[in-house]
Design a protein around this motif. Sequence first.
Motif, PDB file in Angstrom:
ATOM      1  N   CYS A 167      38.702  33.642  39.669  1.00  9.11           N
ATOM      2  CA  CYS A 167      37.391  33.453  40.274  1.00  9.11           C
ATOM      3  C   CYS A 167      36.329  34.088  39.381  1.00  9.11           C
ATOM      4  O   CYS A 167      36.626  34.960  38.560  1.00  9.11           O
ATOM      5  N   CYS A 196      39.074  34.854  47.070  1.00  5.05           N
ATOM      6  CA  CYS A 196      38.483  35.749  46.080  1.00  5.05           C
ATOM      7  C   CYS A 196      37.576  36.715  46.831  1.00  5.05           C
ATOM      8  O   CYS A 196      36.510  36.312  47.313  1.00  5.05           O
ATOM      9  N   ALA A 239      41.316  38.038  43.287  1.00  4.45           N
ATOM     10  CA  ALA A 239      41.858  36.760  43.740  1.00  4.45           C
ATOM     11  C   ALA A 239      43.249  36.966  44.322  1.00  4.45           C
ATOM     12  O   ALA A 239      44.008  37.820  43.861  1.00  4.45           O
ATOM     13  N   SER A 258      32.777  25.060  41.640  1.00  3.14           N
ATOM     14  CA  SER A 258      31.889  26.165  41.947  1.00  3.14           C
ATOM     15  C   SER A 258      31.072  25.874  43.196  1.00  3.14           C
ATOM     16  O   SER A 258      31.003  24.726  43.662  1.00  3.14           O
ATOM     17  N   ILE A 286      35.968  24.105  47.760  1.00  3.49           N
ATOM     18  CA  ILE A 286      35.491  25.486  47.662  1.00  3.49           C
ATOM     19  C   ILE A 286      34.571  25.776  48.838  1.00  3.49           C
ATOM     20  O   ILE A 286      33.708  24.970  49.174  1.00  3.49           O
ATOM     21  N   TRP A 345      35.589  28.867  40.373  1.00  5.64           N
ATOM     22  CA  TRP A 345      37.009  29.009  40.078  1.00  5.64           C
ATOM     23  C   TRP A 345      37.307  28.319  38.746  1.00  5.64           C
ATOM     24  O   TRP A 345      36.794  27.226  38.468  1.00  5.64           O
ATOM     25  N   ARG A 352      32.686  29.395  51.078  1.00  7.02           N
ATOM     26  CA  ARG A 352      32.423  30.815  50.998  1.00  7.02           C
ATOM     27  C   ARG A 352      32.030  31.354  52.358  1.00  7.02           C
ATOM     28  O   ARG A 352      31.461  30.622  53.184  1.00  7.02           O
TER      29      ARG A 352
END
Length: 122
Positions: free
Chosen positions: A95, A21, A5, A49, A69, A35, A71
């Motif tokens: 994370c 992360c 992280a 999450s 969040i 997290w 990704r």
Amino acid sequence: VQLQASGGGLVQAGGSLNLSCAASGRTVSSYHMGWFRQAPGKEREFVGSVTWSGESTNYADSVKGRFTISRDNAKNTVYLQMNSLKPEDTAVYYCAANLYFRITATSPVNYWGQGTLVTVSS
């Protein structure tokens, strides 16, 4: 899976930070990611999450509407965008990754990263 992280720091109340992360060791595109945070003198708590596909997220009530969040599986990285920060958001942020179970406040966690410190001044 190793999780790293980064992105923590000192920010004034009302400001923003974006935590990252980065995963190594294996691809995390099939892992659920999340997290957590731990404030001084308090237990670690769930922040939010994201599922492995990125299609679904969930957040703690205390951060809902302020934190997001996301990704990028191509970069093997998960992000936590934090806006409208408050002094009570001050904590070490961690994370986490799970292969089989979506990460929630009560789920077990397979992998933890080291933390990054976020300090919000009033």
